[in-house]
Design a protein around this motif. Sequence first.
Motif, PDB file in Angstrom:
ATOM      1  N   SER A 176       0.823  -1.217   0.000  1.00 20.15           N
ATOM      2  CA  SER A 176       0.000   0.000   0.000  1.00 20.15           C
ATOM      3  C   SER A 176       0.850   1.256   0.000  1.00 20.15           C
ATOM      4  CB  SER A 176      -0.928   0.007   1.218  1.00 20.15           C
ATOM      5  OG  SER A 176      -0.201   0.189   2.423  1.00 20.15           O
ATOM      6  N   GLU A 209      -9.278  -4.463   2.012  1.00 17.36           N
ATOM      7  CA  GLU A 209     -10.356  -3.481   1.799  1.00 17.36           C
ATOM      8  C   GLU A 209     -10.041  -2.167   2.510  1.00 17.36           C
ATOM      9  OE1 GLU A 209     -15.242  -3.141   2.306  1.00 17.36           O
ATOM     10  OE2 GLU A 209     -14.176  -4.970   2.893  1.00 17.36           O
ATOM     11  N   ASP A 212      -7.490  -0.350   0.588  1.00 16.56           N
ATOM     12  CA  ASP A 212      -7.904  -0.079  -0.793  1.00 16.56           C
ATOM     13  C   ASP A 212      -6.991  -0.769  -1.810  1.00 16.56           C
ATOM     14  OD1 ASP A 212      -9.645   0.975  -2.652  1.00 16.56           O
ATOM     15  OD2 ASP A 212      -8.501   2.824  -2.905  1.00 16.56           O
TER      16      ASP A 212
END
Length: 470
Positions: A176, A209, A212
Motif C-alpha cells: 500500500s 479493503e 484499498d
Amino acid sequence: MFQDDGSSSVTSSPLQMFPMMSLSPGLGSPYQWLKELKSEERGLYLIHLLLTCANHVATGSLENANMALDQISHLATPDGDTMQRIASYFTEALADRVLKTWPGLYKALHSTRISVVSEEVLVRKMFFEFFPFLKVAFVITNQAIIEAMEGEKMVHIIDLNASEPAQWRALLQDLSARPEGPPHLRITGVHQQKEILDQMAHILSEDAEKLDIPFQFNPIVSKLENLDVEKLRVKTGEALAISSVLQLHALLATDEEMLKKSPMVPKSSNGHHLQRVLQMNQGTLGELLEKDLVNGYSPSSDSASSSPLSSNASAKLDSFLNALWSLSPKIMVVAEQDANHNGANLMERLSESLYFYAALFDCLESTLPRTSVERLKVEKMLFGEEIKNIIACEGVERKERHEKLEKWIQRFDLAGFGNVALSYYAMLQAKRLLQNRSCDGYKIKEENGCIVICWQDRALFSVSAWRCRR
C-alpha cells in the motif's frame, strides 16, 4: 570431577567414575547413585545412555535397549532441566521405534489416539510467538517479493503453507506504501485444513479493503504431496511469487526404504560416539553437545556433505520443483530447517537431531520458565513429534527429512533455478527485528547469498531465494 567451586578438572570425566555395570542384566533399579548425580554429570550420562540405547535398538539388541530405557527413565523428565526434558522425548522416540517391530502391539497402543486440529494450530502459533525464526523468515520473504515485484501491476503469490496471516498482512501494508501504488494482488493459499484457509481469507480480505488494495484469495485444500499444480490457476500477465516455509523437506519421503536391512552402524562407530561422550566434562546442554565439536566431531560437517543426492529419495521433490519451474515464478523464497536429519541410519540421525533440538530446547530455557504449560506443549506436541518422526519412522512415514542449505542449493540448481542473493536491506530488517524484540542469543549470517538464522553459533533455519534459469 567437579570441584566444590563449580569448576571442573581437565584430567578426569564424571563418566569415568560411573559404574558401567549398572547396565548389566539382572541388577535392580533404580540405583541410588543416579539420584546423587549433579546436573552436569546427569546430562553427560543421559547423552551416554541415549547413544547406547540407540545402538542397541539399531542392532536389534532389545533386552539391552530395554535396560537402557529403564535407566534413562530414572534420570529424564519432561519438566526438568533442559537435558532431562530433551532426553524424555528421544527416549519416547526410541521406544516407539522398538514398538513398531510388533505392528499389532503398536497399533493397539495407538488405536485411541486423537489428533485435535485446534491444538496443533495453537501449538504452531506458540512456536511463531516464542521463537523469532518464522518472523525473520517472513520479513526476508516479504522484502524479496517487494523487490522482485517492483513496478508490477498484477501480482500472484502462492503460499505453500498458508497457516499464518501475519506475513501477508505485513506485505499488504508494504504494498500500500509503494510510490507507484499497490498492485492487484492475488494470493493462493495451500493448506490441508479448510478452516485455516477460511480464516486467512477473511482476515486478509478485510485488511485489503481497508488499504484499498484490489485483492483475491484462492484457497486450495490439499496436502502438499497431493497438490495438483493446475489448481494454482496461474494466469498470463501475472507476476508470480512462491513462498514455502518448512514444507519441502516432507516431499523427500519415499516409498522405497533407503536401506533394505535394519539401519545400523558398526559397533566401532558407536564406540567412537561413546568415547566422545566420555571425554566431555561440563556445561549446559548446548555446551555439553558443543564439546563434541571441540573433540573433533561435527555431525553437519562430515555427514551433510558425504551423502550425495539420491534420485530415488528425491523423485517426488524433483517432480514438484520441475512443476513449479514450469510456472515461471519471478521469485521463489524457501525457508527450511538447516539440519541433516535425512541420514540413512539411526545413529547418524540421532546424533544430528540431538544437536539441533538441543539448541531449540536451550532457546525455550532462555525464554520461558520450566513450569510453563505453553513451553511443555511446544516441546511435546511440536518438537517431541518431530523427534519421534525422525527417530522412529522410515519410508513414507518419515516426513521430517530436514537437510542442510548446501543440499537445497544443489536441488534447486538441478531443477533449473538460479539463486537470487538476498539484499542487504533484507538482512538489515531481520537484524532489526531481533534487536527490537530483545532476542539475545539469536544471530543472523549470510551464506552463499542466503540467510541463516542461528542460536548462538548453531545454524537452525535457512532462507533462500530463487528464480527460473532459462
